[in-house]
Design a protein around this motif. Sequence first.
Motif, short mmCIF file in Angstrom:
data_model
loop_
_atom_site.label_atom_id
_atom_site.label_comp_id
_atom_site.label_asym_id
_atom_site.label_seq_id
_atom_site.Cartn_x
_atom_site.Cartn_y
_atom_site.Cartn_z
N LEU A 25 1.15 6.73 -6.73
CA LEU A 25 -0.02 7.57 -7.01
C LEU A 25 0.33 9.04 -6.85
CD1 LEU A 25 -3.06 7.72 -7.62
CD2 LEU A 25 -3.45 7.53 -5.15
N GLU A 26 1.05 9.36 -5.80
CA GLU A 26 1.47 10.76 -5.58
C GLU A 26 2.33 11.26 -6.74
OE1 GLU A 26 3.50 13.46 -2.07
OE2 GLU A 26 3.99 11.32 -2.17
N LYS A 27 3.27 10.44 -7.19
CA LYS A 27 4.14 10.83 -8.32
C LYS A 27 3.32 11.02 -9.59
CE LYS A 27 7.65 10.79 -5.79
NZ LYS A 27 7.91 12.07 -5.19
N ARG A 28 2.40 10.12 -9.85
CA ARG A 28 1.57 10.23 -11.05
C ARG A 28 0.67 11.46 -11.01
NH1 ARG A 28 0.43 3.87 -10.76
NH2 ARG A 28 2.33 3.20 -11.81
N GLN A 53 -2.14 8.64 3.19
CA GLN A 53 -0.88 8.90 3.88
C GLN A 53 -1.08 8.93 5.40
OE1 GLN A 53 0.09 12.44 1.65
NE2 GLN A 53 1.55 11.34 0.35
N ARG A 54 -2.21 9.48 5.86
CA ARG A 54 -2.50 9.47 7.30
C ARG A 54 -2.66 8.05 7.81
NH1 ARG A 54 -5.74 13.98 6.11
NH2 ARG A 54 -7.63 12.70 6.08
N TYR A 55 -3.29 7.19 7.00
CA TYR A 55 -3.44 5.79 7.38
C TYR A 55 -2.07 5.13 7.56
CZ TYR A 55 -4.61 0.87 7.25
OH TYR A 55 -4.71 -0.47 7.55
N LEU A 56 -1.16 5.41 6.63
CA LEU A 56 0.19 4.84 6.74
C LEU A 56 0.90 5.39 7.97
CD1 LEU A 56 1.25 4.94 2.99
CD2 LEU A 56 0.65 2.92 4.35
N LEU A 74 0.83 -1.20 0.00
CA LEU A 74 0.00 0.00 0.00
C LEU A 74 0.87 1.25 0.00
CD1 LEU A 74 -2.77 1.40 0.23
CD2 LEU A 74 -2.48 1.27 2.71
N ALA A 75 1.91 1.27 0.81
CA ALA A 75 2.79 2.43 0.90
C ALA A 75 3.44 2.73 -0.45
CB ALA A 75 3.87 2.20 1.97
N VAL A 76 3.94 1.71 -1.12
CA VAL A 76 4.58 1.90 -2.43
C VAL A 76 3.55 2.42 -3.44
CG1 VAL A 76 5.70 0.70 -4.36
CG2 VAL A 76 6.42 0.23 -2.01
N GLU A 77 2.34 1.89 -3.42
CA GLU A 77 1.32 2.34 -4.37
C GLU A 77 0.87 3.77 -4.07
OE1 GLU A 77 0.51 0.93 -7.25
OE2 GLU A 77 2.03 -0.52 -6.68
N GLU A 92 17.08 8.26 -10.19
CA GLU A 92 15.66 7.94 -10.20
C GLU A 92 15.35 6.88 -9.15
OE1 GLU A 92 12.61 6.20 -13.59
OE2 GLU A 92 14.65 6.72 -14.14
N THR A 93 14.24 7.04 -8.46
CA THR A 93 13.76 6.03 -7.51
C THR A 93 12.58 5.32 -8.15
OG1 THR A 93 14.43 7.38 -5.61
CG2 THR A 93 12.83 5.64 -5.19
N HIS A 94 12.72 4.01 -8.37
CA HIS A 94 11.61 3.23 -8.94
C HIS A 94 10.63 2.80 -7.86
CE1 HIS A 94 12.66 2.52 -13.22
NE2 HIS A 94 13.83 2.96 -12.80
N GLU A 95 11.15 2.51 -6.68
CA GLU A 95 10.33 2.21 -5.51
C GLU A 95 11.04 2.81 -4.31
OE1 GLU A 95 9.31 -1.89 -4.85
OE2 GLU A 95 8.37 -2.09 -6.81
N PRO A 96 10.31 3.48 -3.41
CA PRO A 96 10.94 4.08 -2.25
C PRO A 96 11.31 3.04 -1.19
CG PRO A 96 8.59 4.29 -2.06
CD PRO A 96 8.86 3.66 -3.40
#
Length: 160
Positions: A68-71, A95-98, A61-64, A137-141
């Motif tokens: 989503l934020e980047k897109r 983000q608050r849920y995370l 969920l965090a990665v998605e 570039e970061t592909h996944e944080p």
Amino acid sequence: MNTTAWLCLIIILLLLILIVAVVLSVKQSQLFFKITNKNIRDSVQIKSLELTPSTQSLVELAVEVWRLEKRLQKSSESHSDDQNKAFDNSLAKLQRYLEKNDISLTDYTDKKYNEGMNLDILSIEKDPDIPHSIIKETHEPAVLHKGQLIKKAKVVVLEK
């Protein structure tokens, strides 16, 4: 002892056995009704389940959410202000849920790269014009839980 005495003893013994059987039967019936009543009560009462997501689900969920934020950042110009506000509100809720679950993300894009960094390097590109190596570039944080790394970032490094 005569026969009459023996018959009396046998009758008394049979009566005692009968009394014990009746008492046990009553106790068993009471227990059955207690269990039945509890089962009925449990089946009628509303049950509330406490569901907790797995760590892997939170990581995904965090990665998605990050993707989503980047897109949304890239496409915000093509949306109206109202649409951008709606997307931002939804993103903020996620983000608050995370945050509530102590999950944080680290995006390394444009950060200085050091050999000892705990990252998964997808590729290395060369550029002699840069002063030092950076993460292009970061592909996944990176995903952290209470500050502890639980998933490495996947990055592309730009090397001098």
